[in-house]
Design a protein around this motif. Structure first.
Motif, PDB file in Angstrom:
ATOM      1  N   ASP A   1       0.826  -1.210   0.000  1.00  0.00           N
ATOM      2  CA  ASP A   1       0.000   0.000   0.000  1.00  0.00           C
ATOM      3  C   ASP A   1       0.860   1.261   0.000  1.00  0.00           C
ATOM      4  O   ASP A   1       0.409   2.327   0.426  1.00  0.00           O
ATOM      5  CB  ASP A   1      -0.915   0.024   1.234  1.00  0.00           C
ATOM      6  N   THR A   2       2.102   1.139  -0.468  1.00  0.00           N
ATOM      7  CA  THR A   2       3.021   2.278  -0.489  1.00  0.00           C
ATOM      8  C   THR A   2       3.351   2.634  -1.937  1.00  0.00           C
ATOM      9  O   THR A   2       3.711   1.767  -2.728  1.00  0.00           O
ATOM     10  CB  THR A   2       4.322   1.943   0.271  1.00  0.00           C
ATOM     11  N   VAL A   3       3.192   3.906  -2.281  1.00  0.00           N
ATOM     12  CA  VAL A   3       3.495   4.351  -3.648  1.00  0.00           C
ATOM     13  C   VAL A   3       4.311   5.635  -3.597  1.00  0.00           C
ATOM     14  O   VAL A   3       4.214   6.420  -2.640  1.00  0.00           O
ATOM     15  CB  VAL A   3       2.205   4.590  -4.479  1.00  0.00           C
ATOM     16  N   ASP A   4       5.104   5.843  -4.643  1.00  0.00           N
ATOM     17  CA  ASP A   4       5.890   7.062  -4.792  1.00  0.00           C
ATOM     18  C   ASP A   4       5.406   7.803  -6.026  1.00  0.00           C
ATOM     19  O   ASP A   4       5.420   7.249  -7.137  1.00  0.00           O
ATOM     20  CB  ASP A   4       7.369   6.724  -4.938  1.00  0.00           C
ATOM     21  N   VAL A   5       4.991   9.046  -5.847  1.00  0.00           N
ATOM     22  CA  VAL A   5       4.568   9.878  -6.971  1.00  0.00           C
ATOM     23  C   VAL A   5       5.059  11.307  -6.754  1.00  0.00           C
ATOM     24  O   VAL A   5       5.031  11.818  -5.631  1.00  0.00           O
ATOM     25  CB  VAL A   5       3.030   9.887  -7.164  1.00  0.00           C
ATOM     26  N   ASN A   6       5.526  11.899  -7.836  1.00  0.00           N
ATOM     27  CA  ASN A   6       5.914  13.311  -7.817  1.00  0.00           C
ATOM     28  C   ASN A   6       6.907  13.623  -6.704  1.00  0.00           C
ATOM     29  O   ASN A   6       6.844  14.684  -6.056  1.00  0.00           O
ATOM     30  CB  ASN A   6       4.667  14.198  -7.678  1.00  0.00           C
ATOM     31  N   GLY A   7       7.838  12.690  -6.452  1.00  0.00           N
ATOM     32  CA  GLY A   7       8.854  12.902  -5.437  1.00  0.00           C
ATOM     33  C   GLY A   7       8.376  12.737  -4.009  1.00  0.00           C
ATOM     34  O   GLY A   7       9.108  13.073  -3.069  1.00  0.00           O
ATOM     35  N   LYS A   8       7.158  12.216  -3.828  1.00  0.00           N
ATOM     36  CA  LYS A   8       6.608  12.042  -2.482  1.00  0.00           C
ATOM     37  C   LYS A   8       6.176  10.591  -2.300  1.00  0.00           C
ATOM     38  O   LYS A   8       5.861   9.900  -3.264  1.00  0.00           O
ATOM     39  CB  LYS A   8       5.402  12.967  -2.269  1.00  0.00           C
TER      40      LYS A   8
ATOM     41  N   PHE B   1     -12.894   9.990   3.279  1.00  0.00           N
ATOM     42  CA  PHE B   1     -12.276   9.478   2.069  1.00  0.00           C
ATOM     43  C   PHE B   1     -11.520  10.609   1.395  1.00  0.00           C
ATOM     44  O   PHE B   1     -11.807  11.794   1.616  1.00  0.00           O
ATOM     45  CB  PHE B   1     -13.342   8.930   1.120  1.00  0.00           C
ATOM     46  N   SER B   2     -10.552  10.256   0.557  1.00  0.00           N
ATOM     47  CA  SER B   2      -9.797  11.269  -0.167  1.00  0.00           C
ATOM     48  C   SER B   2     -10.560  11.704  -1.413  1.00  0.00           C
ATOM     49  O   SER B   2     -11.417  10.983  -1.921  1.00  0.00           O
ATOM     50  CB  SER B   2      -8.424  10.705  -0.572  1.00  0.00           C
ATOM     51  N   GLY B   3     -10.248  12.903  -1.899  1.00  0.00           N
ATOM     52  CA  GLY B   3     -10.770  13.322  -3.190  1.00  0.00           C
ATOM     53  C   GLY B   3     -12.166  13.891  -3.198  1.00  0.00           C
ATOM     54  O   GLY B   3     -12.887  13.770  -4.183  1.00  0.00           O
ATOM     55  N   GLN B   4     -12.571  14.540  -2.113  1.00  0.00           N
ATOM     56  CA  GLN B   4     -13.920  15.106  -2.084  1.00  0.00           C
ATOM     57  C   GLN B   4     -13.934  16.519  -2.661  1.00  0.00           C
ATOM     58  O   GLN B   4     -14.381  17.472  -2.023  1.00  0.00           O
ATOM     59  CB  GLN B   4     -14.439  15.113  -0.637  1.00  0.00           C
ATOM     60  N   SER B   5     -13.427  16.666  -3.877  1.00  0.00           N
ATOM     61  CA  SER B   5     -13.398  17.976  -4.520  1.00  0.00           C
ATOM     62  C   SER B   5     -13.476  17.804  -6.025  1.00  0.00           C
ATOM     63  O   SER B   5     -13.160  16.742  -6.564  1.00  0.00           O
ATOM     64  CB  SER B   5     -12.130  18.745  -4.153  1.00  0.00           C
ATOM     65  N   ARG B   6     -13.868  18.864  -6.691  1.00  0.00           N
ATOM     66  CA  ARG B   6     -14.076  18.820  -8.141  1.00  0.00           C
ATOM     67  C   ARG B   6     -12.769  18.620  -8.906  1.00  0.00           C
ATOM     68  O   ARG B   6     -12.732  17.941  -9.930  1.00  0.00           O
ATOM     69  CB  ARG B   6     -14.762  20.123  -8.587  1.00  0.00           C
TER      70      ARG B   6
ATOM     71  N   THR C   1      -4.446  16.330  -8.302  1.00  0.00           N
ATOM     72  CA  THR C   1      -3.754  16.251  -7.017  1.00  0.00           C
ATOM     73  C   THR C   1      -2.813  15.061  -6.912  1.00  0.00           C
ATOM     74  O   THR C   1      -2.941  14.066  -7.639  1.00  0.00           O
ATOM     75  CB  THR C   1      -4.785  16.157  -5.869  1.00  0.00           C
ATOM     76  N   ASP C   2      -1.872  15.166  -5.977  1.00  0.00           N
ATOM     77  CA  ASP C   2      -0.980  14.049  -5.690  1.00  0.00           C
ATOM     78  C   ASP C   2      -1.763  12.842  -5.189  1.00  0.00           C
ATOM     79  O   ASP C   2      -1.384  11.691  -5.448  1.00  0.00           O
ATOM     80  CB  ASP C   2       0.049  14.450  -4.626  1.00  0.00           C
TER      81      ASP C   2
END
Length: 339
Positions: free
Chosen positions: A58-65, A82-87, A92-93
């Motif tokens: 469950d570990t990922v690396d994206v955009n240097g993070k 939950f994540s992503g509650q925006s238009r 986003t990362d």
């Protein structure tokens, strides 16, 4: 030796991420689907070695993070939302992390089926109806750039973006191997209600054409979570996503080791949402629903309101696994692009 082309459908939902993988040789893959919670948290070092080892999946690396996703993010971050509650969450990362995590799980499925060396992959993602026209190309470009870094430069790789609410209809028009079923063609009319966490999408497909003017979105199943968050806080219960999700499924919460029945709180919340969806269906489809050959009710929210819709619309159809209907539709569409 010719390698088998692969279709990967990823439904990046606002409560769970669903993945469906298919091969173009019309052989069903073992463990072809997977699901994990839509939760992302910044990575932190885990002291327990066994827990840390499990968290690697469950570990990922994206955009240097570095991020935790899924169950690990839920547990290590003690997530209340939950994540992503925006238009604009596709920019986003967090969205990137979920997409990479879903891609990695698809690769695991291919490895388990001895197909990891494929040289031709179609990846299909989607967007809610109300965002589709504006965000389709930005999402395609972002996804292509993100995943291209993870694959060999010689691999043929394409990204397609579908309308989220069209995907369940693809499960009617095409079978699991991408062959036409003879349904939902030029002599039939179908409606789709795709009930996700953040939005509920409506589309109308009339005699082989999607009617643009009928595509629209309303609020999704987060309405139930919002109602229960307030009710649980007032009652002194925990309000994290895991507690509320479990309560919706079982009508119970655990407090200090004791299971407590909360059906008196959950049932009214679901009924309120069901009434809202029924009003939206009547408003958006009106008399057109009567002449439809079918009205597909899909998405995770179908478990809550599908039977109520069927009670009022005899032509309503709830798939066997409505939560996976979108990802399944994407992967079937992907097979068409490989022909």
């Amino acid at each position: 030796m010719q390698k088998t082309p692969i279709s990967i459908g990823i439904d990046l939902g606002h409560s769970s991420v669903k993945v469906s993988v298919k091969s173009a040789n019309k052989i069903a893959l073992i463990g072809a689907t997977t699901i994990f919670p839509t939760v992302v948290r910044s990575w932190t070092k885990i002291a327990n070695e066994e827990t840390a080892r499990k968290a690697m999946n469950d570990t990922v690396d994206v955009n240097g993070k570095r991020f935790f996703i899924g169950v690990t993010a839920q547990l290590q971050g003690q997530a209340e939302n939950f994540s992503g509650q925006s238009r604009n969450w596709i920019e986003t990362d967090q969205h990137d992390a979920l997409l990479v995590g879903a891609w990695n799980r698809a690769q695991t499925i291919l490895e388990q089926n001895n197909m990891a060396d494929t040289d031709n992959i179609s990846l299909v993602l989607g967007l809610p109806a109300s965002y589709y026209a504006q965000q389709r190309e930005p999402l395609r470009k972002r996804a292509y750039a993100l995943i291209s870094r993870l694959i060999p430069p010689t691999q043929k790789f394409r990204v397609f973006i579908e309308s989220q609410s069209r995907a369940p209809l693809l499960c009617v028009a095409f079978d699991a191997y991408g062959s036409e079923t003879g349904r939902a063609g030029e002599d039939e009319s179908w409606g789709v209600i795709e009930i996700g966490h953040y939005t509920t999408d409506f589309t109308f497909h009339d005699r082989g054409q999607e009617v643009d003017g009928a595509a629209s979105s309303a609020s999704g199943a987060h309405m139930v979570y919002d109602i229960l968050t307030a009710a649980f806080k007032a009652a002194g219960y925990l309000v994290d996503t895991d507690t509320i999700t479990t309560a919706i499924k079982t009508r119970k919460v655990k407090s200090y080791g004791v299971e407590i029945d909360v059906g008196h709180l959950v049932d009214p919340a679901i009924q309120s949402f069901s009434s809202y969806i029924q009003e939206e269906v009547a408003s958006r489809f009106g008399e057109k629903a009567q002449r439809m050959d079918g009205l597909i009710v899909a998405g995770g929210g179908a478990y809550m309101v599908g039977q109520d819709i069927r009670a009022n619309y005899p032509n309503a159809v709830v798939p066997n696994n409505p939560r996976f209907a979108v990802a399944e539709g994407y992967s079937r569409f992907g097979l068409l692009t490989l022909q």
